[in-house]
Design an enzyme around this catalytic site. Structure first.
Site, PDB file in Angstrom:
ATOM      1  N   LYS A 137       0.839  -1.115  -0.122  1.00 31.03           N
ATOM      2  CA  LYS A 137      -0.025   0.000  -0.008  1.00 31.03           C
ATOM      3  C   LYS A 137       0.972   1.279  -0.036  1.00 31.03           C
ATOM      4  CE  LYS A 137      -3.492   2.593   2.766  1.00 31.03           C
ATOM      5  NZ  LYS A 137      -4.048   2.618   4.033  1.00 31.03           N
ATOM      6  N   ASP A 194      -3.388  -3.653  12.146  1.00 25.75           N
ATOM      7  CA  ASP A 194      -3.464  -4.070  10.870  1.00 25.75           C
ATOM      8  C   ASP A 194      -3.879  -5.561  11.026  1.00 25.75           C
ATOM      9  OD1 ASP A 194      -2.010  -1.737  10.048  1.00 25.75           O
ATOM     10  OD2 ASP A 194      -0.086  -2.805   9.922  1.00 25.75           O
ATOM     11  N   HIS A 242      -6.094   1.951  14.408  1.00 25.02           N
ATOM     12  CA  HIS A 242      -6.426   0.821  14.070  1.00 25.02           C
ATOM     13  C   HIS A 242      -5.138  -0.228  14.213  1.00 25.02           C
ATOM     14  CE1 HIS A 242      -3.869   2.200  10.610  1.00 25.02           C
ATOM     15  NE2 HIS A 242      -3.679   0.844  10.465  1.00 25.02           N
ATOM     16  N   HIS A 244      -2.524   2.100  16.113  1.00 27.57           N
ATOM     17  CA  HIS A 244      -1.677   3.008  15.813  1.00 27.57           C
ATOM     18  C   HIS A 244      -2.426   4.011  14.691  1.00 27.57           C
ATOM     19  CE1 HIS A 244      -1.152  -0.109  12.760  1.00 27.57           C
ATOM     20  NE2 HIS A 244      -0.787   0.611  11.847  1.00 27.57           N
TER      21      HIS A 244
END
Length: 334
Positions: free
Chosen positions: A200, A221, A219, A275
């Protein structure tokens, strides 16, 4: 085509930002960031010949932080520089050239150029555009989503992908031994050689109100491990001891995030890191995370050697990765 891209909004925004980009009071970085404190997450030197020390450092960082930085990782700086250069080139193209690679409407895949990624709470949006595409294994790659401009884009990404394998395998081995497993067992439980490397590229243009907006909201991962390269503009924050703090980045380091699947396989002994990303008033921030993901139909659950019915029962469900990802992106219970 999505109606708006953040890059275009940033060009038009001089002193204010649209309402939908203003985060709620309890999210605004201007008031929720610990000022004057920089979080020095653990740094692991991959050139250290002491394997026991390496395993211990990776294990402790994965357990206590869910995040660390790797230096002396043997990926040549020129390889990383080229990866960054071609990504920057793409995002500076005219919009119509970038839209050729847009994520198809209604697609279940993340691949493609876009702005909206997951279900938005209260209609709030993030100050970021992105490009997703798989870079490994060859059987999973769809070159339709790989920009043809600049012409060196493919070469730079393939070269970076080639170098990532050594880093990923070393991470999995250290984490595995740190759990008391054989060196190969954690990777096998996460998908083995069928693990997919999803790149990404995040593009965070300058924002006139960085105190009110977020590039990416808080969020964890959903991957196994995330290996991230940032540019020189700081912006990564981690939630540690009840506070949001700026993460100090060391030049030429790789930032490692423990993802949800590793937390699940380890039955909670390793923690996926919470994070978020802030933005800059005057500079463009970019980052290149690669998410190491199990294949869509692969089942992930607590490793059988790490659970027992009495003292350590399974804390997580075993489920197909595609089902986990669907629930995560749509904010549904797991």
């Amino acid at each position: 085509m999505e109606a708006e891209r953040v890059h275009e909004i940033a060009i038009l925004s001089r002193k204010s930002i649209p309402e939908e980009y203003i985060r709620s009071k309890n999210e605004q970085p201007g008031t929720t960031t610990v000022q004057g404190k920089v979080l020095e997450v653990p740094t692991v030197d991959f050139s250290d010949p002491d394997e026991e020390k390496l395993v211990r450092q990776v294990m402790e960082a994965s357990r206590d932080w869910g995040m660390f930085q790797v230096v002396n990782h043997e990926i040549p700086s020129e390889v990383i520089r080229k990866l960054q250069a071609v990504g920057k080139h793409f995002f500076e193209l005219p919009r119509e050239e970038k839209e050729v690679y847009a994520r198809p409407p209604g697609s279940n895949s993340l691949e493609g150029y876009g702005t909206r990624l997951q279900k938005e709470v209260d209609g709030k949006k993030c100050w970021v555009d992105h490009l997703f595409h798989k870079i490994w294994p060859p059987s999973a790659i769809n070159f339709h989503f790989w920009p043809k401009n600049p012409p060196s884009y493919r070469e730079a990404n393939e070269e970076y992908a080639k170098h990532l394998h050594g880093v990923a395998d070393k991470l999995f081995k250290c984490m595995s031994i740190g759990l008391g497993l054989e060196g190969h067992e954690l990777k096998e439980a996460a998908g083995g050689d069928e693990l997919e490397y999803l790149l990404k590229i995040n593009y965070y243009p300058p924002c006139p109100r960085p105190d009110l907006a977020l590039g990416v909201v808080a969020h964890t991962d959903m991957s196994t491990i995330t290996i991230l390269v940032p540019n020189e503009v700081q912006g990564l924050q981690a939630f540690k001891d009840g506070h949001w703090c700026v993460v100090k980045y060391f030049p030429n380091a790789l930032v490692i995030h423990v993802g949800d699947q590793i937390e699940i396989i380890s039955n909670g002994r390793y923690k996926s890191v919470l994070h978020r990303t802030t933005v800059s008033k005057d500079e463009t921030r970019m980052s290149w995370p690669v998410f190491l993901e199990p294949p869509a139909d692969f089942f992930v659950g607590p490793h059988p050697k790490l659970v027992n019915d009495n003292e350590n029962p399974p804390k997580y469900k075993t489920k197909k990765y595609s089902d986990y990802a669907y629930c995560k992106l749509n904010k549904l219970p797991q």
